[in-house]
Motif scaffolding. Structure first.
Motif, PDB file in Angstrom:
ATOM      1  N   LEU A  37      26.018  36.383  36.540  1.00 28.08           N
ATOM      2  CA  LEU A  37      26.241  35.935  37.937  1.00 28.08           C
ATOM      3  C   LEU A  37      27.756  36.030  38.343  1.00 28.08           C
ATOM      4  CD1 LEU A  37      24.107  32.669  37.590  1.00 28.08           C
ATOM      5  CD2 LEU A  37      23.646  34.728  39.149  1.00 28.08           C
ATOM      6  N   ALA A  38      28.549  35.972  37.279  1.00 27.97           N
ATOM      7  CA  ALA A  38      30.044  36.224  37.543  1.00 27.97           C
ATOM      8  C   ALA A  38      30.229  37.785  38.077  1.00 27.97           C
ATOM      9  CB  ALA A  38      31.000  35.922  36.704  1.00 27.97           C
ATOM     10  N   ILE A  39      29.627  38.598  37.258  1.00 31.01           N
ATOM     11  CA  ILE A  39      29.897  39.881  37.434  1.00 31.01           C
ATOM     12  C   ILE A  39      29.059  40.375  39.023  1.00 31.01           C
ATOM     13  CG2 ILE A  39      28.865  42.407  37.030  1.00 31.01           C
ATOM     14  CD1 ILE A  39      29.210  41.389  34.068  1.00 31.01           C
ATOM     15  N   GLN A  40      27.899  39.667  39.132  1.00 24.11           N
ATOM     16  CA  GLN A  40      27.296  39.977  40.461  1.00 24.11           C
ATOM     17  C   GLN A  40      28.287  39.370  41.673  1.00 24.11           C
ATOM     18  OE1 GLN A  40      23.492  37.930  40.634  1.00 24.11           O
ATOM     19  NE2 GLN A  40      22.784  38.947  39.105  1.00 24.11           N
ATOM     20  N   ARG A  44      30.742  41.350  45.274  1.00 22.22           N
ATOM     21  CA  ARG A  44      30.758  41.171  46.710  1.00 22.22           C
ATOM     22  C   ARG A  44      32.165  41.274  47.041  1.00 22.22           C
ATOM     23  NH1 ARG A  44      28.009  35.613  47.523  1.00 22.22           N
ATOM     24  NH2 ARG A  44      28.064  36.422  49.647  1.00 22.22           N
ATOM     25  N   ALA A  45      33.250  41.319  46.015  1.00 23.05           N
ATOM     26  CA  ALA A  45      34.483  41.455  46.626  1.00 23.05           C
ATOM     27  C   ALA A  45      34.907  42.897  47.349  1.00 23.05           C
ATOM     28  CB  ALA A  45      35.341  41.395  45.462  1.00 23.05           C
ATOM     29  N   GLN A  46      35.632  42.788  48.275  1.00 24.45           N
ATOM     30  CA  GLN A  46      36.249  44.003  49.134  1.00 24.45           C
ATOM     31  C   GLN A  46      36.916  44.896  48.065  1.00 24.45           C
ATOM     32  OE1 GLN A  46      35.185  45.226  52.083  1.00 24.45           O
ATOM     33  NE2 GLN A  46      36.442  46.849  51.771  1.00 24.45           N
ATOM     34  N   PRO A  47      36.627  46.122  47.805  1.00 28.56           N
ATOM     35  CA  PRO A  47      37.407  46.722  46.765  1.00 28.56           C
ATOM     36  C   PRO A  47      38.853  47.103  47.401  1.00 28.56           C
ATOM     37  CG  PRO A  47      35.428  47.797  47.063  1.00 28.56           C
ATOM     38  CD  PRO A  47      35.250  46.625  48.057  1.00 28.56           C
ATOM     39  N   SER A  53      38.330  43.342  41.241  1.00 33.41           N
ATOM     40  CA  SER A  53      37.445  42.593  41.723  1.00 33.41           C
ATOM     41  C   SER A  53      37.022  41.658  40.674  1.00 33.41           C
ATOM     42  CB  SER A  53      36.349  43.383  42.358  1.00 33.41           C
ATOM     43  OG  SER A  53      36.781  44.129  43.640  1.00 33.41           O
ATOM     44  N   VAL A  54      36.907  40.455  40.752  1.00 29.71           N
ATOM     45  CA  VAL A  54      36.549  39.346  40.075  1.00 29.71           C
ATOM     46  C   VAL A  54      35.701  38.396  40.504  1.00 29.71           C
ATOM     47  CG1 VAL A  54      37.606  37.537  38.351  1.00 29.71           C
ATOM     48  CG2 VAL A  54      39.006  39.513  38.691  1.00 29.71           C
ATOM     49  N   SER A  70      36.753  37.464  44.368  1.00 30.13           N
ATOM     50  CA  SER A  70      38.281  37.856  44.870  1.00 30.13           C
ATOM     51  C   SER A  70      38.256  38.028  46.311  1.00 30.13           C
ATOM     52  CB  SER A  70      38.613  39.338  44.118  1.00 30.13           C
ATOM     53  OG  SER A  70      38.848  38.994  42.673  1.00 30.13           O
ATOM     54  N   ARG A  71      39.234  37.529  46.921  1.00 30.42           N
ATOM     55  CA  ARG A  71      39.560  37.866  48.466  1.00 30.42           C
ATOM     56  C   ARG A  71      38.257  37.273  49.288  1.00 30.42           C
ATOM     57  NH1 ARG A  71      40.819  41.671  44.946  1.00 30.42           N
ATOM     58  NH2 ARG A  71      38.924  43.072  45.296  1.00 30.42           N
TER      59      ARG A  71
END
Length: 95
Positions: A37-40, A44-47, A53-54, A70-71
Motif C-alpha cells: 500500500l505504501a508503494i501504491q 501517486r506522487a508527481q515525479p 517519490s515515497v 510525497s508532495r
C-alpha cells in the motif's frame, strides 16, 4: 544466538522487533500488505528529477489511520508529513 525475529531494537520511547519475513505468519503478511500500500501511495506522487517519490501509512495495530505520498500537500512535503497532517484533520473532524 537469537534469530533476527527475536532481535529488539531499542529507541528512546519504544522497542521495535525485527520481523523475519520468511516465517509466513499473519503479522508478516499484514506488514507486506502495508508495504504494498505504501508503494501504491508512492506511485501517486508527481515525479520530479530532484527527489524520490515515497508513500507512507500511519498504522495503529492493523488499522490504517492515514496515508500520504510525497508532495501531496502544498509545499515540498514528505509522505509522512502528509499522513500525519491528514490524521490530525481526521481526528479533529471526529471530535
Amino acid at each position: 544466538m537469537a534469530s533476527p525475529a527475536d532481535t529488539v531494537l531499542p529507541s528512546e520511547h519504544h522497542n521495535y522487533r525485527v520481523i523475519d519475513s520468511d516465517d509466513g505468519s499473519e503479522e508478516v503478511e499484514a506488514h507486506m500488505e502495508f508495504m504494498e500500500l505504501a508503494i501504491q501511495q508512492a506511485s501517486r506522487a508527481q515525479p520530479i528529477e530532484t527527489a524520490f517519490s515515497v508513500g507512507s501509512l500511519l498504522v495503529h495495530g492493523r488499522q490504517i489511520i492515514a496515508t500520504g505520498y510525497s508532495r501531496e500537500l502544498p509545499g515540498n512535503t514528505h509522505s509522512a508529513q502528509c499522513a500525519i497532517a491528514k490524521s490530525k484533520t481526521a481526528t479533529q473532524s471526529h471530535m
